[in-house]
Design a protein around this motif. Structure first.
Motif, PDB file in Angstrom:
ATOM      1  N   PHE A 199     -24.696 -59.798-152.953  1.00 21.86           N
ATOM      2  CA  PHE A 199     -23.220 -60.083-152.904  1.00 21.86           C
ATOM      3  C   PHE A 199     -22.481 -58.856-153.525  1.00 21.86           C
ATOM      4  N   LEU A 200     -23.207 -57.774-153.690  1.00 28.64           N
ATOM      5  CA  LEU A 200     -22.324 -56.572-154.081  1.00 28.64           C
ATOM      6  C   LEU A 200     -22.404 -55.403-153.144  1.00 28.64           C
ATOM      7  N   THR A 201     -23.037 -55.568-151.995  1.00 28.45           N
ATOM      8  CA  THR A 201     -23.273 -54.916-150.730  1.00 28.45           C
ATOM      9  C   THR A 201     -21.793 -54.322-150.168  1.00 28.45           C
ATOM     10  N   GLY A 202     -20.792 -54.819-150.462  1.00 29.97           N
ATOM     11  CA  GLY A 202     -19.478 -54.805-149.985  1.00 29.97           C
ATOM     12  C   GLY A 202     -18.858 -53.477-151.040  1.00 29.97           C
ATOM     13  N   ILE A 203     -19.286 -53.310-152.210  1.00 32.59           N
ATOM     14  CA  ILE A 203     -18.878 -52.366-153.161  1.00 32.59           C
ATOM     15  C   ILE A 203     -19.929 -51.262-152.957  1.00 32.59           C
ATOM     16  N   PHE A 204     -21.379 -51.430-153.051  1.00 31.31           N
ATOM     17  CA  PHE A 204     -22.242 -50.454-153.184  1.00 31.31           C
ATOM     18  C   PHE A 204     -22.787 -50.344-151.903  1.00 31.31           C
ATOM     19  N   ARG A 205     -22.118 -50.212-150.798  1.00 35.13           N
ATOM     20  CA  ARG A 205     -22.910 -49.860-149.492  1.00 35.13           C
ATOM     21  C   ARG A 205     -23.504 -48.458-149.680  1.00 35.13           C
ATOM     22  N   PRO A 206     -24.656 -48.235-149.030  1.00 34.17           N
ATOM     23  CA  PRO A 206     -25.378 -46.689-149.279  1.00 34.17           C
ATOM     24  C   PRO A 206     -24.244 -45.404-148.840  1.00 34.17           C
ATOM     25  N   SER A 207     -23.620 -45.689-147.874  1.00 35.79           N
ATOM     26  CA  SER A 207     -22.700 -44.742-147.238  1.00 35.79           C
ATOM     27  C   SER A 207     -21.589 -44.252-148.297  1.00 35.79           C
ATOM     28  N   PHE A 208     -21.158 -45.348-149.295  1.00 37.87           N
ATOM     29  CA  PHE A 208     -20.194 -45.108-150.048  1.00 37.87           C
ATOM     30  C   PHE A 208     -20.188 -44.562-151.457  1.00 37.87           C
ATOM     31  N   LEU A 209     -21.731 -44.688-151.714  1.00 37.80           N
ATOM     32  CA  LEU A 209     -22.111 -44.336-152.904  1.00 37.80           C
ATOM     33  C   LEU A 209     -21.638 -43.238-153.752  1.00 37.80           C
ATOM     34  N   GLN A 210     -21.947 -42.015-152.895  1.00 37.38           N
ATOM     35  CA  GLN A 210     -21.385 -40.613-153.386  1.00 37.38           C
ATOM     36  C   GLN A 210     -19.826 -40.627-153.519  1.00 37.38           C
ATOM     37  N   PHE A 211     -18.988 -41.162-152.781  1.00 37.82           N
ATOM     38  CA  PHE A 211     -17.692 -41.204-152.961  1.00 37.82           C
ATOM     39  C   PHE A 211     -17.222 -42.054-154.206  1.00 37.82           C
ATOM     40  N   LEU A 212     -17.921 -43.039-154.586  1.00 37.73           N
ATOM     41  CA  LEU A 212     -17.939 -43.830-155.686  1.00 37.73           C
ATOM     42  C   LEU A 212     -18.165 -43.156-157.027  1.00 37.73           C
ATOM     43  N   LYS A 213     -19.414 -42.372-156.841  1.00 39.16           N
ATOM     44  CA  LYS A 213     -19.680 -41.475-158.119  1.00 39.16           C
ATOM     45  C   LYS A 213     -18.907 -40.414-158.303  1.00 39.16           C
ATOM     46  N   SER A 214     -18.172 -39.747-157.468  1.00 37.62           N
ATOM     47  CA  SER A 214     -17.263 -38.590-157.369  1.00 37.62           C
ATOM     48  C   SER A 214     -16.060 -39.153-158.088  1.00 37.62           C
ATOM     49  N   TRP A 215     -15.867 -40.352-157.502  1.00 39.28           N
ATOM     50  CA  TRP A 215     -14.271 -41.156-157.912  1.00 39.28           C
ATOM     51  C   TRP A 215     -14.610 -41.432-159.494  1.00 39.28           C
ATOM     52  N   ASP A 216     -15.663 -42.148-160.020  1.00 33.59           N
ATOM     53  CA  ASP A 216     -15.762 -42.551-161.324  1.00 33.59           C
ATOM     54  C   ASP A 216     -16.133 -41.700-162.325  1.00 33.59           C
ATOM     55  N   GLN A 217     -15.924 -40.086-162.156  1.00 32.21           N
ATOM     56  CA  GLN A 217     -16.037 -39.179-162.829  1.00 32.21           C
ATOM     57  C   GLN A 217     -14.602 -38.797-163.686  1.00 32.21           C
ATOM     58  N   TYR A 218     -13.678 -39.542-162.822  1.00 29.95           N
ATOM     59  CA  TYR A 218     -12.419 -39.304-163.627  1.00 29.95           C
ATOM     60  C   TYR A 218     -11.816 -40.463-164.179  1.00 29.95           C
ATOM     61  N   ASP A 219     -11.269 -40.330-165.373  1.00 31.75           N
ATOM     62  CA  ASP A 219     -10.779 -41.477-166.116  1.00 31.75           C
ATOM     63  C   ASP A 219      -9.271 -41.481-166.603  1.00 31.75           C
ATOM     64  N   PRO A 220      -8.479 -42.204-165.760  1.00 31.49           N
ATOM     65  CA  PRO A 220      -7.121 -42.147-165.754  1.00 31.49           C
ATOM     66  C   PRO A 220      -6.415 -41.622-167.236  1.00 31.49           C
ATOM     67  N   LYS A 221      -7.073 -42.432-168.293  1.00 32.52           N
ATOM     68  CA  LYS A 221      -6.536 -42.047-169.571  1.00 32.52           C
ATOM     69  C   LYS A 221      -6.719 -40.818-170.076  1.00 32.52           C
ATOM     70  N   GLU A 222      -7.880 -40.247-169.643  1.00 37.51           N
ATOM     71  CA  GLU A 222      -7.968 -38.929-170.091  1.00 37.51           C
ATOM     72  C   GLU A 222      -7.437 -37.889-169.377  1.00 37.51           C
ATOM     73  N   GLU A 223      -7.229 -38.047-167.912  1.00 37.52           N
ATOM     74  CA  GLU A 223      -6.535 -37.006-167.055  1.00 37.52           C
ATOM     75  C   GLU A 223      -4.887 -37.193-167.235  1.00 37.52           C
TER      76      GLU A 223
END
Length: 300
Positions: A199-223
């Protein structure tokens, strides 16, 4: 609503309603877009950064054309503010001969910087404003630092993508939200996710994991706190993806930022009523959006 009508009546005094034209521009192999310019001379230009998903430079997707970013660019140009809007690499994977596994959120930042530099160095605009819509808000606030005269967040999330997804899933199940947070933690710590529930494959599909990780390093409240330029934060009350609470939380991070909550504006910047359509039968932009952006930009 009274204050919006009042503001609109003031704005109309200053509007020049210049003619405009769109020109397709290829800055480099990665950044292809449209330069929208007024026929009158101006030293002000905006970079319009699209949101997530399949939305193109105009705000359109294969499933639904709404032209919201194209309408925004034209609205600004009519008030003598040039703009450049472009397609993200995500929409040009085949052309660029890359896959989602090759994408990084930093690529989106790099392309937006390229657009800003092009307007300033090649086209010699003196005042550059960065406008980010949805995901583009986070890209924009990172890019605007030390490069722009002002920053505008439209429908920008206040939380990291990991928390945003978890909050959305919590509406279905608290357990689902907790599992999502655990998966993001595993991704941050191990650079992968060993087992992905169906039920989470749509979010955590293998080909998208590194993009998600790179995206998640940025916090809008901090930036957003890193910016020392004028900031306008805009969100609609009928936005089903980004709530007014997001806008208020971003505003709380920067005391001198301007906050504008537009009644009945949706995520695609339209006025949420079937009675507000143009000659082509499309919903029009919220009537207070372009006036508010124009006033903010002209006063920089």
């Amino acid at each position: 609503m009274k204050k919006f009508v009042f503001i609109l009546s003031i704005f109309s005094i200053n509007f020049c309603f210049a003619q405009f034209e769109d020109k397709d521009i290829e800055i480099n192999k990665y950044v292809h877009g449209t330069l929208c310019i007024s026929t009158e001379e101006t030293d002000i230009a905006a970079v319009i950064i699209p949101g997530s998903g399949p939305a193109d430079r105009d705000g359109n997707s294969p499933a639904f054309n709404n032209h919201c970013l194209e309408m925004l660019a034209h609205g600004l140009a009519k008030n003598n503010i040039a703009s450049f809007r472009y397609d993200r690499r995500l929409l040009r994977l085949k052309e660029l001969q890359i896959t989602t596994a090759n994408l990084s959120f930093d690529d989106f930042i790099e392309d937006a910087i390229t657009a800003v530099n092009y307007l300033e160095n090649s086209l010699n605009y003196k005042k550059i404003v960065v406008i980010g819509h949805s995901q583009g808000s986070l890209v924009g606030m990172i890019v605007a630092k030390d490069r722009a005269s002002g920053f505008i967040s439209i429908a920008g999330p206040a939380n990291k993508i990991s928390e945003k997804i978890a909050v959305q899933l919590s509406k279905k199940s608290p357990e689902l939200a907790n599992t999502t947070r655990a998966k993001f933690k595993e991704l941050r710590e191990t650079d992968t996710i060993k087992q992905i529930e169906p039920f989470l494959t749509g979010i955590f599909r293998p080909s998208f994991l590194q993009f998600l990780k790179s995206w998640d390093q940025y916090d809008p409240k901090e930036e957003i706190q890193k910016l020392d330029i004028p900031i306008l934060i805009v969100t609609g009350t009928k936005d089903m993806q980004i709530s007014p609470k997001d806008a208020e939380e971003l505003k709380a991070m920067v005391s001198n930022a301007e906050l504008l909550l537009l009644e009945n504006m949706t995520h695609i910047l339209k006025y949420d009523t079937e009675t507000r359509k143009n000659e082509e039968g499309e919903l029009v932009l919220h009537p207070d959006l372009v006036p508010a952006l124009t006033k903010f930009i002209q006063e920089l």
